[in-house]
Design a protein around this motif. Sequence first.
Motif, mmCIF file in Angstrom:
data_model
loop_
_atom_site.group_PDB
_atom_site.id
_atom_site.type_symbol
_atom_site.label_atom_id
_atom_site.label_comp_id
_atom_site.label_asym_id
_atom_site.label_seq_id
_atom_site.Cartn_x
_atom_site.Cartn_y
_atom_site.Cartn_z
ATOM 1 N N ASP A 1 11.745 4.699 5.817
ATOM 2 C CA ASP A 1 11.000 5.925 6.094
ATOM 3 C C ASP A 1 9.856 6.137 5.096
ATOM 4 N N GLY A 2 9.161 5.042 4.780
ATOM 5 C CA GLY A 2 8.026 5.120 3.884
ATOM 6 C C GLY A 2 8.384 5.167 2.413
ATOM 7 N N ARG A 3 9.674 5.077 2.103
ATOM 8 C CA ARG A 3 10.131 5.131 0.709
ATOM 9 C C ARG A 3 10.497 3.734 0.237
ATOM 10 N N VAL A 4 9.967 3.337 -0.900
ATOM 11 C CA VAL A 4 10.262 2.017 -1.455
ATOM 12 C C VAL A 4 11.734 1.934 -1.842
ATOM 13 N N PRO B 1 16.488 -4.190 -6.000
ATOM 14 C CA PRO B 1 16.365 -2.751 -5.738
ATOM 15 C C PRO B 1 15.250 -2.133 -6.577
ATOM 16 N N ALA B 2 14.501 -1.240 -5.957
ATOM 17 C CA ALA B 2 13.386 -0.602 -6.665
ATOM 18 C C ALA B 2 13.026 0.707 -5.988
ATOM 19 N N ASP B 3 12.753 1.739 -6.791
ATOM 20 C CA ASP B 3 12.164 2.965 -6.237
ATOM 21 C C ASP B 3 10.765 3.208 -6.803
ATOM 22 N N LEU B 4 10.318 2.309 -7.696
ATOM 23 C CA LEU B 4 8.974 2.375 -8.232
ATOM 24 C C LEU B 4 8.527 0.954 -8.560
ATOM 25 N N ILE B 5 7.317 0.609 -8.147
ATOM 26 C CA ILE B 5 6.771 -0.725 -8.404
ATOM 27 C C ILE B 5 5.423 -0.558 -9.100
ATOM 28 N N ILE B 6 5.269 -1.233 -10.225
ATOM 29 C CA ILE B 6 4.039 -1.174 -10.996
ATOM 30 C C ILE B 6 3.391 -2.552 -10.955
ATOM 31 N N VAL B 7 2.151 -2.595 -10.550
ATOM 32 C CA VAL B 7 1.449 -3.853 -10.336
ATOM 33 C C VAL B 7 0.479 -4.105 -11.484
ATOM 34 N N GLY B 8 0.664 -5.236 -12.155
ATOM 35 C CA GLY B 8 -0.232 -5.624 -13.236
ATOM 36 C C GLY B 8 -0.626 -7.078 -13.078
ATOM 37 N N VAL B 9 -1.448 -7.361 -12.067
ATOM 38 C CA VAL B 9 -1.803 -8.746 -11.737
ATOM 39 C C VAL B 9 -3.290 -9.009 -11.985
ATOM 40 N N GLY B 10 -3.841 -8.315 -12.971
ATOM 41 C CA GLY B 10 -5.225 -8.570 -13.341
ATOM 42 C C GLY B 10 -6.209 -7.596 -12.732
ATOM 43 N N VAL B 11 -7.474 -7.822 -13.024
ATOM 44 C CA VAL B 11 -8.544 -6.930 -12.575
ATOM 45 C C VAL B 11 -9.678 -7.758 -11.989
ATOM 46 N N LEU C 1 7.800 8.132 -13.147
ATOM 47 C CA LEU C 1 8.780 7.634 -14.111
ATOM 48 C C LEU C 1 9.890 8.648 -14.347
ATOM 49 N N ALA C 2 9.540 9.931 -14.250
ATOM 50 C CA ALA C 2 10.523 10.981 -14.514
ATOM 51 C C ALA C 2 11.634 11.004 -13.482
ATOM 52 N N THR C 3 11.361 10.488 -12.275
ATOM 53 C CA THR C 3 12.351 10.568 -11.201
ATOM 54 C C THR C 3 12.805 9.201 -10.701
ATOM 55 N N SER C 4 12.360 8.137 -11.337
ATOM 56 C CA SER C 4 12.695 6.791 -10.885
ATOM 57 C C SER C 4 13.829 6.204 -11.715
ATOM 58 N N THR C 5 14.579 5.316 -11.083
ATOM 59 C CA THR C 5 15.705 4.668 -11.749
ATOM 60 C C THR C 5 15.481 3.171 -11.887
ATOM 61 N N ASN C 6 15.135 2.521 -10.776
ATOM 62 C CA ASN C 6 14.944 1.071 -10.746
ATOM 63 C C ASN C 6 13.457 0.760 -10.623
ATOM 64 N N ASP D 1 0.807 -1.220 0.000
ATOM 65 C CA ASP D 1 0.000 0.000 0.000
ATOM 66 C C ASP D 1 0.843 1.275 0.000
ATOM 67 N N LEU D 2 2.147 1.157 -0.197
ATOM 68 C CA LEU D 2 3.007 2.341 -0.240
ATOM 69 C C LEU D 2 2.717 3.181 -1.478
ATOM 70 N N ASP D 3 3.039 4.476 -1.401
ATOM 71 C CA ASP D 3 2.721 5.399 -2.492
ATOM 72 C C ASP D 3 3.376 5.017 -3.813
ATOM 73 N N ALA D 4 4.569 4.456 -3.742
ATOM 74 C CA ALA D 4 5.305 4.134 -4.965
ATOM 75 C C ALA D 4 4.959 2.760 -5.520
ATOM 76 N N VAL D 5 3.893 2.155 -5.000
ATOM 77 C CA VAL D 5 3.378 0.897 -5.550
ATOM 78 C C VAL D 5 2.086 1.252 -6.286
ATOM 79 N N ILE D 6 2.135 1.209 -7.619
ATOM 80 C CA ILE D 6 1.091 1.812 -8.439
ATOM 81 C C ILE D 6 0.438 0.780 -9.358
#
Length: 407
Positions: free
Chosen positions: A217-220, A232-242, A142-147, A122-127
Amino acid sequence: MDKNGVVIVGACQAGFQVACSLRSGGYAEPIILLGAESYAPYQRPPLSKAFLKNESEAAGLAFRQAAFYADQRIEFVGSAVVSEIDLTRRVANTRGGAGYKFDQIVLATGARARKLPVPGGDLDAVITLRSLDDAIALNKRLATSTNIVIVGGGFIGLEVAATAASLGRKVTILEERGRLMGRAVAPAISEFFLQVHRSKGITVLLNSRAASIEQVDGRVVAVQTADGQRIPADLIIVGVGVEARQELAEAAGLATDRGIVVDDCGRASLDGVYAAGDNTRHPHPFGVADTSVIESVQNAVDQAKSVAGAILGQSIPHGAVPWFWSDQGDVKLQIAGLSGPGDEIVMRGNPEEGRFSAMHFRQGRLVAIDSVNSPADHTAGRKLIAQHVRISPAALTDVQQPLKSFL
């Protein structure tokens, strides 16, 4: 007596099409289109591709400009989240306290993206990516993420992976099954796209499941997998269906079964109630089972036209061959028909040439075709499936003979 007309709950592809088809079919009564989002109806397919690359503007996604709704006498109401359907009083109530009376109501509530049910999910960077607001938020990150870690090797995950990699990001895909798009395409298609994505520098881990999200500190900062890897990840995108948005239907006493149960014209189980789009379970002549949930633009449009016909007093069952597409970088996948686990699969063309098709046969008939960079195969395959053609699978493997010659 004055007519209350039709209320359409959901300003998505299906809801928009119902409204348009009603007017083009001569419906003269009021049409109210209630959208949970503030935006007027818009295209969703570009959200995982061109929009993320800043190649399209939000305004350019709209199906029609504001003047269209006024001209067609379609009242669009944005930010209108319907909380209750009172079928006795024939009124749809919103969270904001407004009530909209109707003679008929159409539920085009679509589906919601499944969340990642793990610690840190449920963290902010899990989208998840389903709406325009989701895409806007993802675009900014995406503009500020690396991994970037993408959980799920389905259409959405792979499209976003290709887009993110083209922007120079380091991308890892976690797919818990043994192959990509495993529920939708032939194994040869899965293998081809596995190599395509790896060739773009994307790390693809099969049989790999996200177990938790590591944070500071709440940062992925990383994803922990079930087999003990730390990615390592600073952004996580979830695509596990609907999952279908069927809560309103359930509360109103309508039949549901992992979707609102409707007939082949979109009629729900109670009089005056209809449904269309990703939130429905319905009979389909090309389905593998008695009823199907088909998540596609084409199916939403076809179902919506049938619903409009039913409201106008016409029974026009939807039943066109389902078709889908997915643009992953510079590779186009097109699918026609509905494949099943027991199908015989025959290849047409050579994957090494980057242009080929996988043809699914069942009981001697072509029932589905997955085509990579082969639009002619896709078009002819849809027609062959529609005609229920019985033909020797071997006859279709000769790429020198166009599929259309078998029509």
